[in-house]
Structures are given as C-alpha cells and as structure tokens.
Design an enzyme around this catalytic site. Structure first.
Site, PDB file in Angstrom:
ATOM      1  N   LYS A  13       0.840  -1.211   0.000  1.00 38.28           N
ATOM      2  CA  LYS A  13       0.000   0.000   0.000  1.00 38.28           C
ATOM      3  C   LYS A  13       0.871   1.257   0.000  1.00 38.28           C
ATOM      4  O   LYS A  13       0.600   2.208  -0.710  1.00 38.28           O
ATOM      5  CB  LYS A  13      -0.896   0.054   1.258  1.00 38.28           C
ATOM      6  CG  LYS A  13      -1.812  -1.134   1.424  1.00 38.28           C
ATOM      7  CD  LYS A  13      -2.743  -0.944   2.614  1.00 38.28           C
ATOM      8  CE  LYS A  13      -2.051  -0.880   3.959  1.00 38.28           C
ATOM      9  NZ  LYS A  13      -1.361  -2.104   4.373  1.00 38.28           N
ATOM     10  N   ARG A  88      -9.057   0.716   9.064  1.00 36.55           N
ATOM     11  CA  ARG A  88      -8.570  -0.639   9.329  1.00 36.55           C
ATOM     12  C   ARG A  88      -9.591  -1.442  10.111  1.00 36.55           C
ATOM     13  O   ARG A  88      -9.351  -2.610  10.404  1.00 36.55           O
ATOM     14  CB  ARG A  88      -7.294  -0.555  10.156  1.00 36.55           C
ATOM     15  CG  ARG A  88      -6.030  -0.911   9.353  1.00 36.55           C
ATOM     16  CD  ARG A  88      -4.886  -0.606  10.271  1.00 36.55           C
ATOM     17  NE  ARG A  88      -3.681  -1.304  10.028  1.00 36.55           N
ATOM     18  CZ  ARG A  88      -2.612  -0.771   9.458  1.00 36.55           C
ATOM     19  NH1 ARG A  88      -2.666   0.416   8.930  1.00 36.55           N
ATOM     20  NH2 ARG A  88      -1.488  -1.437   9.386  1.00 36.55           N
ATOM     21  N   ARG A 133      11.981  -6.211   5.154  1.00 36.51           N
ATOM     22  CA  ARG A 133      11.778  -4.791   4.847  1.00 36.51           C
ATOM     23  C   ARG A 133      12.678  -3.896   5.704  1.00 36.51           C
ATOM     24  O   ARG A 133      12.883  -4.135   6.883  1.00 36.51           O
ATOM     25  CB  ARG A 133      10.318  -4.405   5.101  1.00 36.51           C
ATOM     26  CG  ARG A 133      10.036  -2.922   4.874  1.00 36.51           C
ATOM     27  CD  ARG A 133       8.588  -2.646   4.700  1.00 36.51           C
ATOM     28  NE  ARG A 133       7.825  -2.799   5.928  1.00 36.51           N
ATOM     29  CZ  ARG A 133       6.520  -2.577   5.999  1.00 36.51           C
ATOM     30  NH1 ARG A 133       5.838  -2.251   4.921  1.00 36.51           N
ATOM     31  NH2 ARG A 133       5.884  -2.721   7.136  1.00 36.51           N
ATOM     32  N   ARG A 166      11.897  -1.562  11.150  1.00 32.77           N
ATOM     33  CA  ARG A 166      10.831  -1.170  12.063  1.00 32.77           C
ATOM     34  C   ARG A 166      10.686  -2.227  13.157  1.00 32.77           C
ATOM     35  O   ARG A 166      10.761  -3.420  12.860  1.00 32.77           O
ATOM     36  CB  ARG A 166       9.510  -1.052  11.299  1.00 32.77           C
ATOM     37  CG  ARG A 166       9.341   0.252  10.573  1.00 32.77           C
ATOM     38  CD  ARG A 166       8.170   0.243   9.626  1.00 32.77           C
ATOM     39  NE  ARG A 166       6.938  -0.314  10.176  1.00 32.77           N
ATOM     40  CZ  ARG A 166       5.774  -0.297   9.541  1.00 32.77           C
ATOM     41  NH1 ARG A 166       5.677   0.251   8.349  1.00 32.77           N
ATOM     42  NH2 ARG A 166       4.700  -0.835  10.077  1.00 32.77           N
ATOM     43  N   ARG A 177       0.434  -8.922  13.679  1.00 37.28           N
ATOM     44  CA  ARG A 177      -0.144  -7.933  12.755  1.00 37.28           C
ATOM     45  C   ARG A 177      -0.997  -8.596  11.678  1.00 37.28           C
ATOM     46  O   ARG A 177      -2.039  -8.071  11.294  1.00 37.28           O
ATOM     47  CB  ARG A 177       0.980  -7.102  12.108  1.00 37.28           C
ATOM     48  CG  ARG A 177       1.649  -6.181  13.107  1.00 37.28           C
ATOM     49  CD  ARG A 177       2.929  -5.607  12.562  1.00 37.28           C
ATOM     50  NE  ARG A 177       2.720  -4.697  11.471  1.00 37.28           N
ATOM     51  CZ  ARG A 177       3.629  -4.465  10.519  1.00 37.28           C
ATOM     52  NH1 ARG A 177       4.797  -5.102  10.543  1.00 37.28           N
ATOM     53  NH2 ARG A 177       3.376  -3.619   9.564  1.00 37.28           N
TER      54      ARG A 177
HETATM   55  P1  AMP Z   1       1.405   0.513   9.082  1.00 40.90           P
HETATM   56  O1  AMP Z   1       2.601   1.354   8.859  1.00 40.90           O
HETATM   57  O2  AMP Z   1       0.220   0.937   8.266  1.00 40.90           O
HETATM   58  O3  AMP Z   1       1.691  -0.963   8.966  1.00 40.90           O
HETATM   59  O4  AMP Z   1       0.976   0.746  10.610  1.00 40.90           O
HETATM   60  C1  AMP Z   1       1.840   0.461  11.679  1.00 40.90           C
HETATM   61  C2  AMP Z   1       1.040   0.373  12.992  1.00 40.90           C
HETATM   62  O5  AMP Z   1       0.395   1.623  13.243  1.00 40.90           O
HETATM   63  C3  AMP Z   1      -0.075  -0.662  12.993  1.00 40.90           C
HETATM   64  O6  AMP Z   1       0.373  -1.963  13.311  1.00 40.90           O
HETATM   65  C4  AMP Z   1      -0.984  -0.084  14.072  1.00 40.90           C
HETATM   66  O7  AMP Z   1      -0.486  -0.336  15.376  1.00 40.90           O
HETATM   67  C5  AMP Z   1      -0.890   1.410  13.808  1.00 40.90           C
HETATM   68  N1  AMP Z   1      -1.914   1.856  12.842  1.00 40.90           N
HETATM   69  C6  AMP Z   1      -1.710   2.335  11.580  1.00 40.90           C
HETATM   70  N2  AMP Z   1      -2.881   2.645  10.997  1.00 40.90           N
HETATM   71  C7  AMP Z   1      -3.849   2.367  11.906  1.00 40.90           C
HETATM   72  C8  AMP Z   1      -5.258   2.452  11.896  1.00 40.90           C
HETATM   73  N3  AMP Z   1      -5.948   2.898  10.822  1.00 40.90           N
HETATM   74  N4  AMP Z   1      -5.920   2.055  13.009  1.00 40.90           N
HETATM   75  C9  AMP Z   1      -5.280   1.618  14.100  1.00 40.90           C
HETATM   76  N5  AMP Z   1      -3.946   1.487  14.171  1.00 40.90           N
HETATM   77  C10 AMP Z   1      -3.228   1.863  13.092  1.00 40.90           C
END
Ligand code: AMP
Length: 225
Positions: A13, A88, A133, A166, A177
C-alpha cells in the site's frame, strides 16, 4: 480522486500510494507514517500509540479517526487524497462516513470515497516481504534486504538517511499484525464490496505492473459510477 488502499501489512500500500500520489499530485495519507512521526517526536499521541504499535495491535479507533479527520481538512486534500492504512476496522470506516455526512448536513462540502482498491498478496509472500523490509528513518523510502537493497548498506539511496528495521517488522510481531489484519481489517472487503466501491488487484510481481493494475481498477470504478 478520493481513494482508499486496502491490504494486509506488506501488501504494498505504501509503495503504490507513493507512486499514485506523485502521478496524480494528491497527498498520500498514511496513518502508520503519521503515528511513527508522533512516536519519533514523543508527542502525547505518540507515547500513547507506541505501546499498541510495538505489540502489532491497532491503536484505538478514536485516536486514529480524529487524526485522519484533521488531516483531511488540509487544503492539499481538496483535489483528492489516498488513504493508506486507514480505515482498518469497520468502526473506522463508519466514523469516516459519519464525519463526511455530518459535514454535508451542516451545509459544507465533504468528499465521497470513490474507490477502494484491495492489494491482495498471499501470506507467505507477506511474511517474506515484512521480515526483510527496511525503511529510511528520514524519508520513509522502503527497501528489502534481498529484493531491493540500498546501494550502500544502511544508507538511503534517495536522501542519505539511516535505514532501519521497524520494530513491528521483527518476526515475533509480524504474526500478530497479520492476525489483526485477518480479524479486524479483512471484513472491510465485504463492507466496501456491498457499497460497490471495492476492486481487488493482484499485489505480487513487478511494482509497475501492479501500479498499472491499480490505475485500471480505479478507472473501471469511475466508469461504473
Ligand atoms: P502501518 O505502517 O500501516 O503498517 O501501521 C503500523 C502500525 O500503526 C499498525 O500496526 C498499528 O499499530 C498502527 N496503525 C496504523 N494505521 C492504523 C489504523 N488505521 N488504526 C489503528 N492502528 C493503526
């Protein structure tokens, strides 16, 4: 163009959002990136969010929803936006819709979500992508230890920033996740399919082929509406 990119962690994404953002000159709004910036700057929000992010679970809806709603008020969102990593949960999607409806009721202009593109990737590939990654701390560019390593180890090709893994890309958190995705985010496919907004794209293979498929899916959607 008001677009949502849906997909599991590691589906691409962020990569596709970045390309589309440049191509269509509209902002990519990544809740993960906004949250990580808050963690880095040790804001109140960041301190609260970190404990959830480190475990690979979702940050509470109310935090994320108000963060996105605030961001969407930015002038740069007037001609469109790409939501990457939001919504999400069904609750987040409902809250977004209610916010837009509320704005319209008050006589204001509010956007409609025009397209929801699901980038679909099998679990094995997701794990491989996530565990390898690496990300630039400065500009958030993505690398992979085997598929797309930087030219100089530990240094970003684009900005010279430091490349790191990360915390939530460590193996023990990846499983959590993916489980969260399956339980909480996957139901959004049905939610947006019922609204006739959802289109799936195969997210494996070359990046530019996937971009082409995403753009075709967006165009197909706009002809249907
Ligand atoms: P991402 O970079 O999109 O994989 O997000 C990393 C982390 O941020 C996720 O594992 C969640 O803990 C938090 N996060 C990101 N977007 C959301 C969302 N829309 N709702 C809740 N937590 C989020």
């Amino acid at each position: 163009m008001n677009l949502i990119l849906l997909g599991a962690p590691g589906a691409g994404k962020g990569t596709q959002g970045h390309i589309l953002s440049e191509r269509f000159s509209i902002p990519q709004i990544s809740t993960g990136d906004i949250l990580r910036a808050n963690v880095r700057n040790k804001t109140q929000l960041g301190v609260r969010a970190k404990e959830y992010m480190d475990k690979g679970v979702l940050v509470p809806d109310e935090i994320v929803v108000s963060m996105v709603v605030d961001r969407l008020k930015g002038d740069d969102c007037i001609s469109g936006f790409i939501l990457d990593g939001f919504p999400r949960t069904i609750r987040q999607a409902g809250a977004l819709e209610e916010t837009f409806n509320g704005m319209r009721k008050e006589g204001g202009i509010a956007p409609f979500i025009e397209s929801v593109i699901g980038i679909e990737v099998d679990r094995k590939t997701l794990v491989k992508r996530l565990s390898g990654r690496r990300v630039c701390r400065k500009c958030a560019a993505n690398y992979h230890v085997s598929f797309s390593p930087p030219q100089n180890i530990g240094m970003c090709d684009k900005c010279g920033g430091e490349i790191y893994q990360r915390d939530d890309d460590k193996e023990e958190t990846i499983e959590a996740r993916l489980l969260v995705y399956e339980n909480e985010t996957f139901p959004l496919i049905d939610y947006y399919t019922k609204k006739k907004l959802y289109r799936a794209v195969d997210g494996t293979g070359a990046v530019d082929r996937i971009t082409k498929a995403v753009v075709e899916a967006i165009e197909k959607g706009s002809h249907n509406t």
